[in-house]
Design a protein around this motif. Structure first.
Motif, PDB file in Angstrom:
ATOM      1  N   LYS A 139       0.816  -1.223   0.000  1.00  0.00           N
ATOM      2  CA  LYS A 139       0.000   0.000   0.000  1.00  0.00           C
ATOM      3  C   LYS A 139       0.848   1.270   0.000  1.00  0.00           C
ATOM      4  CE  LYS A 139      -3.595  -2.468   2.544  1.00  0.00           C
ATOM      5  NZ  LYS A 139      -4.383  -2.554   3.804  1.00  0.00           N
ATOM      6  N   PRO A 140       1.532   1.555  -1.120  1.00  0.00           N
ATOM      7  CA  PRO A 140       2.417   2.732  -1.184  1.00  0.00           C
ATOM      8  C   PRO A 140       1.678   4.027  -0.867  1.00  0.00           C
ATOM      9  CG  PRO A 140       2.688   1.334  -3.111  1.00  0.00           C
ATOM     10  CD  PRO A 140       1.481   0.837  -2.392  1.00  0.00           C
ATOM     11  N   ALA A 141       2.260   4.832   0.017  1.00  0.00           N
ATOM     12  CA  ALA A 141       1.650   6.104   0.409  1.00  0.00           C
ATOM     13  C   ALA A 141       2.554   7.290   0.137  1.00  0.00           C
ATOM     14  CB  ALA A 141       1.292   6.071   1.905  1.00  0.00           C
ATOM     15  N   ASN A 142       3.865   7.040   0.029  1.00  0.00           N
ATOM     16  CA  ASN A 142       4.806   8.149  -0.004  1.00  0.00           C
ATOM     17  C   ASN A 142       6.094   7.701  -0.693  1.00  0.00           C
ATOM     18  OD1 ASN A 142       7.296   9.510   1.325  1.00  0.00           O
ATOM     19  ND2 ASN A 142       5.639  10.901   1.842  1.00  0.00           N
ATOM     20  N   VAL A 143       6.650   8.574  -1.530  1.00  0.00           N
ATOM     21  CA  VAL A 143       7.962   8.318  -2.111  1.00  0.00           C
ATOM     22  C   VAL A 143       8.836   9.546  -1.892  1.00  0.00           C
ATOM     23  CG1 VAL A 143       7.304   9.101  -4.433  1.00  0.00           C
ATOM     24  CG2 VAL A 143       9.246   7.545  -4.159  1.00  0.00           C
ATOM     25  N   VAL A 173      15.510  13.477 -15.129  1.00  0.00           N
ATOM     26  CA  VAL A 173      14.519  12.848 -15.998  1.00  0.00           C
ATOM     27  C   VAL A 173      14.291  11.388 -15.596  1.00  0.00           C
ATOM     28  CG1 VAL A 173      16.298  12.317 -17.726  1.00  0.00           C
ATOM     29  CG2 VAL A 173      13.929  12.410 -18.421  1.00  0.00           C
ATOM     30  N   HIS A 174      15.346  10.687 -15.190  1.00  0.00           N
ATOM     31  CA  HIS A 174      15.212   9.293 -14.784  1.00  0.00           C
ATOM     32  C   HIS A 174      14.322   9.153 -13.545  1.00  0.00           C
ATOM     33  CE1 HIS A 174      17.902   7.058 -17.406  1.00  0.00           C
ATOM     34  NE2 HIS A 174      18.861   7.940 -17.226  1.00  0.00           N
ATOM     35  N   PHE A 175      14.352  10.136 -12.654  1.00  0.00           N
ATOM     36  CA  PHE A 175      13.685   9.964 -11.374  1.00  0.00           C
ATOM     37  C   PHE A 175      12.242  10.443 -11.396  1.00  0.00           C
ATOM     38  CE2 PHE A 175      18.124   9.560 -10.809  1.00  0.00           C
ATOM     39  CZ  PHE A 175      18.175   8.365 -10.111  1.00  0.00           C
ATOM     40  N   LEU A 176      11.916  11.344 -12.291  1.00  0.00           N
ATOM     41  CA  LEU A 176      10.500  11.592 -12.558  1.00  0.00           C
ATOM     42  C   LEU A 176       9.887  10.338 -13.168  1.00  0.00           C
ATOM     43  CD1 LEU A 176      10.817  15.242 -13.783  1.00  0.00           C
ATOM     44  CD2 LEU A 176       9.307  14.496 -11.919  1.00  0.00           C
ATOM     45  N   ASP A 177      10.641   9.684 -14.061  1.00  0.00           N
ATOM     46  CA  ASP A 177      10.159   8.412 -14.598  1.00  0.00           C
ATOM     47  C   ASP A 177      10.083   7.349 -13.516  1.00  0.00           C
ATOM     48  OD1 ASP A 177       9.509   6.565 -16.897  1.00  0.00           O
ATOM     49  OD2 ASP A 177      11.290   5.587 -16.080  1.00  0.00           O
ATOM     50  N   MET A 178      11.072   7.298 -12.619  1.00  0.00           N
ATOM     51  CA  MET A 178      11.069   6.280 -11.572  1.00  0.00           C
ATOM     52  C   MET A 178       9.891   6.472 -10.618  1.00  0.00           C
ATOM     53  SD  MET A 178      12.344   3.512 -10.506  1.00  0.00           S
ATOM     54  CE  MET A 178      13.496   3.505 -11.877  1.00  0.00           C
ATOM     55  N   ALA A 179       9.537   7.723 -10.332  1.00  0.00           N
ATOM     56  CA  ALA A 179       8.363   7.973  -9.494  1.00  0.00           C
ATOM     57  C   ALA A 179       7.118   7.376 -10.142  1.00  0.00           C
ATOM     58  CB  ALA A 179       8.193   9.478  -9.263  1.00  0.00           C
ATOM     59  N   TYR A 181       7.081   4.962 -12.424  1.00  0.00           N
ATOM     60  CA  TYR A 181       7.280   3.517 -12.510  1.00  0.00           C
ATOM     61  C   TYR A 181       6.886   2.832 -11.205  1.00  0.00           C
ATOM     62  CZ  TYR A 181      10.020  -0.852 -12.914  1.00  0.00           C
ATOM     63  OH  TYR A 181      10.440  -2.147 -12.938  1.00  0.00           O
ATOM     64  N   LEU A 182       7.248   3.429 -10.090  1.00  0.00           N
ATOM     65  CA  LEU A 182       7.002   2.804  -8.793  1.00  0.00           C
ATOM     66  C   LEU A 182       5.591   3.052  -8.254  1.00  0.00           C
ATOM     67  CD1 LEU A 182      10.403   3.546  -7.026  1.00  0.00           C
ATOM     68  CD2 LEU A 182       9.631   1.340  -7.915  1.00  0.00           C
ATOM     69  N   LEU A 183       5.030   4.239  -8.485  1.00  0.00           N
ATOM     70  CA  LEU A 183       3.754   4.601  -7.853  1.00  0.00           C
ATOM     71  C   LEU A 183       2.626   4.910  -8.832  1.00  0.00           C
ATOM     72  CD1 LEU A 183       5.818   5.050  -5.419  1.00  0.00           C
ATOM     73  CD2 LEU A 183       4.084   6.591  -4.518  1.00  0.00           C
ATOM     74  N   GLY A 184       2.905   4.953 -10.138  1.00  0.00           N
ATOM     75  CA  GLY A 184       1.838   5.169 -11.104  1.00  0.00           C
ATOM     76  C   GLY A 184       1.730   6.609 -11.559  1.00  0.00           C
ATOM     77  N   ASP A 185       0.638   6.900 -12.261  1.00  0.00           N
ATOM     78  CA  ASP A 185       0.478   8.201 -12.895  1.00  0.00           C
ATOM     79  C   ASP A 185       0.419   9.339 -11.888  1.00  0.00           C
ATOM     80  OD1 ASP A 185       0.521   7.429 -15.553  1.00  0.00           O
ATOM     81  OD2 ASP A 185      -1.615   6.975 -15.593  1.00  0.00           O
ATOM     82  N   ILE A 186       0.990  10.474 -12.301  1.00  0.00           N
ATOM     83  CA  ILE A 186       1.033  11.690 -11.488  1.00  0.00           C
ATOM     84  C   ILE A 186      -0.073  12.628 -11.949  1.00  0.00           C
ATOM     85  CG2 ILE A 186       2.432  13.743 -10.966  1.00  0.00           C
ATOM     86  CD1 ILE A 186       4.903  11.809 -11.358  1.00  0.00           C
ATOM     87  N   GLY A 216       4.584  12.496  -2.940  1.00  0.00           N
ATOM     88  CA  GLY A 216       6.016  12.337  -2.788  1.00  0.00           C
ATOM     89  C   GLY A 216       6.783  13.600  -3.094  1.00  0.00           C
ATOM     90  N   VAL A 217       8.106  13.501  -2.955  1.00  0.00           N
ATOM     91  CA  VAL A 217       9.004  14.637  -3.137  1.00  0.00           C
ATOM     92  C   VAL A 217      10.239  14.161  -3.895  1.00  0.00           C
ATOM     93  CG1 VAL A 217      10.455  16.344  -1.985  1.00  0.00           C
ATOM     94  CG2 VAL A 217       8.241  15.729  -0.990  1.00  0.00           C
ATOM     95  N   ILE A 218      10.692  14.980  -4.831  1.00  0.00           N
ATOM     96  CA  ILE A 218      11.990  14.784  -5.466  1.00  0.00           C
ATOM     97  C   ILE A 218      12.842  16.009  -5.158  1.00  0.00           C
ATOM     98  CG2 ILE A 218      13.273  14.510  -7.617  1.00  0.00           C
ATOM     99  CD1 ILE A 218      10.844  13.155  -8.809  1.00  0.00           C
TER     100      ILE A 218
END
Length: 326
Positions: A139-143, A173-179, A181-186, A216-218
């Protein structure tokens, strides 16, 4: 299948080696804005050298790899698709949303493959994180993602927007994609950004809200000094946490009082640890020859260009909220 490469720097040569390791592929030819360098690389890999991009696109190549500076990605993708070639393009897909939209439209119209160089999606450390956070009880809530560069002085073109498109188009760019990838659409974001130590914006904090309700936060900057970890990702669920550091380390706490599990990937061969070998296997053996849907698709590329443009827009407006269609 005949493959051509546009750009024979480090990434072009890395992909050339992987292409030659696949018996179903032929490294057909190379080109570069530096013709002498293209000839040297082609001789080293035993393939043809082309004097121009136009010549390569007019050749018998079935597919091209685009491994040139960021701002050339969009126009070259368009030209390759118009020439009837399948495309692999290093990240980002483009540095302008209009180019990304054009590429996506051409891909849909032609049915040709367009793959984007999101190698981290295939890296063992992130595959393990994805498997874990996708479990029904997580149940992901936060990244929380930290991605920093030590400096932007070497090579000097890192601060040249005419080549990179901006700081966020380089590694972030990789980490916006990783967010995604891990948690779904923003569904919305807001960003603060400034030029702290370089003549371009080099320091950002980005808040994200996901379709799932998670957020989440980057945090990302270009002047952190070379202290590891340069990249760190933590996903928090229902009293559970996954933490990755670099492409080397994975840790997982499955609950309160649980023994923390750990895995190390630091000693893996470079192209395996970074996901390049697995990405090639996926693109060719699973997608082109096997008919599977790509995990690094043109839509994934488009979404991140959209997010980066929104980050710059939000930062320019002092952190205004930008919303996206779910």
């Amino acid at each position: 299948m005949k493959i051509g490469i546009i750009g024979v720097g480090n990434m072009g040569r890395l992909h050339a080696g992987l292409i030659q390791s696949n018996p179903r592929l032929e490294l057909y030819g190379m080109t570069d804005m530096n013709v002498a360098r293209a000839k040297e690389a082609a001789a080293a890999f035993g393939c043809a050298a082309f004097d121009s991009v136009e010549a390569l696109l007019a050749s018998e190549a079935d597919m091209v790899f685009i491994t040139v500076p960021n701002t050339s990605h969009g126009p070259l993708c368009v030209a390759a698709l118009q020439a009837g070639k399948h495309v692999f393009v290093e990240k980002p897909l483009a540095t302008e949303l209009k180019d990304a939209e054009h590429i996506r439209a051409l891909q849909a119209q032609t049915g040709l493959h367009v793959f984007v160089g999101y190698n981290r999606r295939f890296a063992p450390v992130y595959l393990e994180a994805k498997r874990t956070v996708s479990q029904p009880d997580f149940k992901p809530a936060n990244v929380n993602i930290i991605q920093n560069d030590g400096d932007m002085q070497n090579p000097a073109w890192l601060t040249d927007i005419a080549m990179t498109g901006g700081f966020m188009y380089d590694t972030t760019v990789h980490f916006l994609d990783m967010a995604r990838y891990l948690l779904g659409d923003i569904t919305e974001l807001r960003a603060l950004g400034e030029a702290s130590f370089y003549p371009i914006e080099d320091n950002f904090a980005v808040q994200l809200k996901f379709k799932s309700g998670a957020f989440g936060v980057i945090s990302t900057c270009g002047h952190a000094s070379w202290i590891s970890p340069f990249e760190r990702v933590q996903v928090v669920g229902d009293h559970k946490s996954v933490i990755t550091e670099e492409l080397d380390s994975y840790r997982y706490s499955s609950g309160l009082g649980a023994v923390v599990e750990g895995k190390q990937y630091a000693t893996l061969e470079h192209n395996v640890k970074w996901g390049y070998a697995q990405m090639h296997d996926h693109m060719f053996n699973e997608c082109i020859f096997g008919g599977a849907s790509p995990q690094n698709s043109v839509d994934d590329g488009y979404k991140v260009v959209e997010l980066i443009e929104a980050c710059y827009e939000s930062a320019k407006a002092g952190g205004s909220i930008i919303r996206f269609d779910a």
